[in-house]
Every structure is written in C-alpha cells, then in structure tokens.
Scaffold this active site. Sequence first.
Site, PDB file in Angstrom:
ATOM      1  CG  HIS A   4       4.626 -18.646  38.070  1.00  0.00           C
ATOM      2  ND1 HIS A   4       3.416 -17.995  38.250  1.00  0.00           N
ATOM      3  CD2 HIS A   4       4.451 -19.515  37.044  1.00  0.00           C
ATOM      4  CE1 HIS A   4       2.555 -18.442  37.359  1.00  0.00           C
ATOM      5  NE2 HIS A   4       3.146 -19.359  36.613  1.00  0.00           N
ATOM      6  N   GLY A  20      16.585 -10.153  32.691  1.00  0.00           N
ATOM      7  CA  GLY A  20      15.818 -11.165  31.973  1.00  0.00           C
ATOM      8  C   GLY A  20      16.400 -12.555  32.190  1.00  0.00           C
ATOM      9  CD  GLU A 180      12.156  -8.239  28.967  1.00  0.00           C
ATOM     10  OE1 GLU A 180      12.932  -7.266  28.836  1.00  0.00           O
ATOM     11  OE2 GLU A 180      12.318  -9.317  28.366  1.00  0.00           O
ATOM     12  CB  THR A 202      24.002  -6.214  24.265  1.00  0.00           C
ATOM     13  OG1 THR A 202      22.580  -6.309  24.070  1.00  0.00           O
ATOM     14  CG2 THR A 202      24.312  -6.190  25.746  1.00  0.00           C
ATOM     15  CG  ASP A 203      21.876  -6.729  20.377  1.00  0.00           C
ATOM     16  OD1 ASP A 203      22.559  -7.607  19.846  1.00  0.00           O
ATOM     17  OD2 ASP A 203      21.243  -6.897  21.437  1.00  0.00           O
TER      18      ASP A 203
HETATM   19  O1  LIG Z   1      18.938  -9.104  28.592  1.00  0.00           O
HETATM   20  P1  LIG Z   1      17.499  -9.102  29.004  1.00  0.00           P
HETATM   21  O2  LIG Z   1      17.296  -8.533  30.361  1.00  0.00           O
HETATM   22  O3  LIG Z   1      16.827 -10.448  28.846  1.00  0.00           O
HETATM   23  O4  LIG Z   1      16.754  -8.072  28.003  1.00  0.00           O
HETATM   24  C1  LIG Z   1      16.732  -8.145  26.587  1.00  0.00           C
HETATM   25  O5  LIG Z   1      17.256  -9.350  26.058  1.00  0.00           O
HETATM   26  C2  LIG Z   1      16.205 -10.252  25.658  1.00  0.00           C
HETATM   27  C3  LIG Z   1      16.327 -10.499  24.188  1.00  0.00           C
HETATM   28  O6  LIG Z   1      17.570 -11.006  23.861  1.00  0.00           O
HETATM   29  C4  LIG Z   1      14.905  -9.557  26.038  1.00  0.00           C
HETATM   30  O7  LIG Z   1      14.496 -10.008  27.291  1.00  0.00           O
HETATM   31  C5  LIG Z   1      15.315  -8.101  26.041  1.00  0.00           C
HETATM   32  O8  LIG Z   1      14.504  -7.230  26.771  1.00  0.00           O
HETATM   33  O1  LIG Z   2      15.051  -6.465  22.805  1.00  0.00           O
HETATM   34  C1  LIG Z   2      16.227  -6.382  22.494  1.00  0.00           C
HETATM   35  C2  LIG Z   2      17.266  -6.767  23.358  1.00  0.00           C
HETATM   36  C3  LIG Z   2      18.559  -6.654  22.973  1.00  0.00           C
HETATM   37  N1  LIG Z   2      18.806  -6.184  21.746  1.00  0.00           N
HETATM   38  C4  LIG Z   2      17.834  -5.816  20.890  1.00  0.00           C
HETATM   39  O2  LIG Z   2      18.106  -5.395  19.758  1.00  0.00           O
HETATM   40  N2  LIG Z   2      16.560  -5.918  21.290  1.00  0.00           N
END
Ligand SMILES: O=P(O)(O)O[C@H]1O[C@H](CO)[C@@H](O)[C@H]1O
Ligand SMILES: O=c1cc[nH]c(=O)[nH]1
Length: 234
Positions: A4, A20, A180, A202-203
């Site tokens: 990959h 990600g 992850e 971020t959330d």
């Molecule tokens: O911003 P990344 O690194 O992708 O990580 C978070 O964002 C994704 C989900 O939106 C999932 O991969 C989670 O682990």
């Molecule tokens: O896995 C995730 C990634 C970003 N925000 C979330 O709430 N969950």
Amino acid sequence: MSLHIGAKPGDIAESILLPGDPRRAKYIADTFFENPVKFNDVRGMWGFTGTYKGKKVSAMGTGMGIPSISIYANELIREYGVKNLIRVGTCGAMQDHVGLKDVVLGMGACTDNDFNHHVFKGIYCPTADFELIRAAYYTAKETGVDVKVGNISSGDMFYGEHDEKSDRFTEYGVLAGEMEGAALYTIAAREHVRALTILTVTDHPSGNLTPEERELTLNTMLQLALDTVIKFQD
Ligand SMILES: O=P(O)(O)O[C@H]1O[C@H](CO)[C@@H](O)[C@H]1O
Ligand SMILES: O=c1cc[nH]c(=O)[nH]1
C-alpha cells in the site's frame, strides 16, 4: 514498494508524523519541511519526506479508523524500518475541562475495536511509549503549550459515540475520543518501536471546528510533534 506504499527503501525517515487526513500530511510538508519530496501516491494516501530543523522526518496520511492505520503502521515499520511514529489527529472532548483546540497526549488508549479482542480477549492495555510521551510533555512545557495528558478512546464508530459506554468513559476520566491510537500503540509494542498519539480537540459540546479550521488550526500540535520526534532522530 510495499502493498500500500509506493516508496523505495530509504525514502521514508525513521521518524514519521501520521495524520488521518492525507491533506494534513501535505500541509505538514508544505508548512514545516525543508525540501519535501512525495514518496507515496497509492490510494491518494500522500506521504512526504523532508527535513525539519536539519533532521530527516516524514509525514503520511493513515486514513480513518483502525483497519486503515493498521495497514500503514505495519508496512511502515516492517518494510521501511520506521522507528518513531507520532499520530497527529483530531478528536472529540469527553471531559468538561477539555476545551476546543486543546492539545491532548494519549497516555493510554481504550478501544471497542476487535483488534485487541481477537488476540487478547480485550484485556490488553495499549499505551504510548514512555520516552516519547515524556519528551512531548517536556517539549510542550518548554514551548509554552498547555497539554492535557491521559487516557483516550479509539472508537470504531464516529457516529454513535454518545452512548452508555461513552458516558462511562467520561465517568472514568477518559479525555477524548478518536479512532486510531489504540491500534498504533499495540502494533508499535509488538514491533518494539515508539509510538505516541497527540490530538487536537476539534469537536466539543460547545461547538465544532469547521473543515477549514480543522485543517489550519492544528499548527500547535504539529509543531509539538515535530519538535518531539526530532529528539529521537539522528
Ligand atoms: O483527524 P484524524 O487524524 O483523521 O482523526 C480523527 O478524525 C477522523 C474522524 O473525523 C478519525 O480518523 C478520527 O480519529
Ligand atoms: O473520532 C473522533 C474524531 C473527531 N471528533 C470526534 O468527536 N470523534
């Protein structure tokens, strides 16, 4: 090349940042690397190698979720000799004292994924490499970055986190949810290499960052990860 990853031996540094999102890998290379060279295009999972403060470093996307990061972590370690892996991800806050844009160091990572279940019946405890997390913590202190350190949850479901398990994790002090870290820690332990997950919130119940903000407000975490990982790179 591996199945990959379309890189040649030597194209990838021993130290790598793993977001990600492959666009975040490009952002890292464009923003922080001197002389970045793309080493992977397979499946659009961009990977770049350059130098940061004179040290050879790489960055590559892993995709979302444990199956995806597991493929890349296995190939990076086994086929390209990568030794220091720092996931740089986004996450959702699971505690009141964890705010939007906060940076979290994942000391341990719970998971509901089958990854640890089929080998360990769920009783294995995936943890960050001690020296890497200690270096990240003191690098943060030195550079004035406020970090929260603790347990994270690497869940299988992005939609479906607000369930009883999630409430229980909050009760038990888990700081943040992502998708992850647990697998990265388990694979790194098996292969005797270093791994760490650094996250930016971020959330949050008070609001979420927009897709543009998600891409562009991660500099504090990215710089912390780079300043940490180069301490382990010749
Ligand atoms: O911003 P990344 O690194 O992708 O990580 C978070 O964002 C994704 C989900 O939106 C999932 O991969 C989670 O682990
Ligand atoms: O896995 C995730 C990634 C970003 N925000 C979330 O709430 N969950």
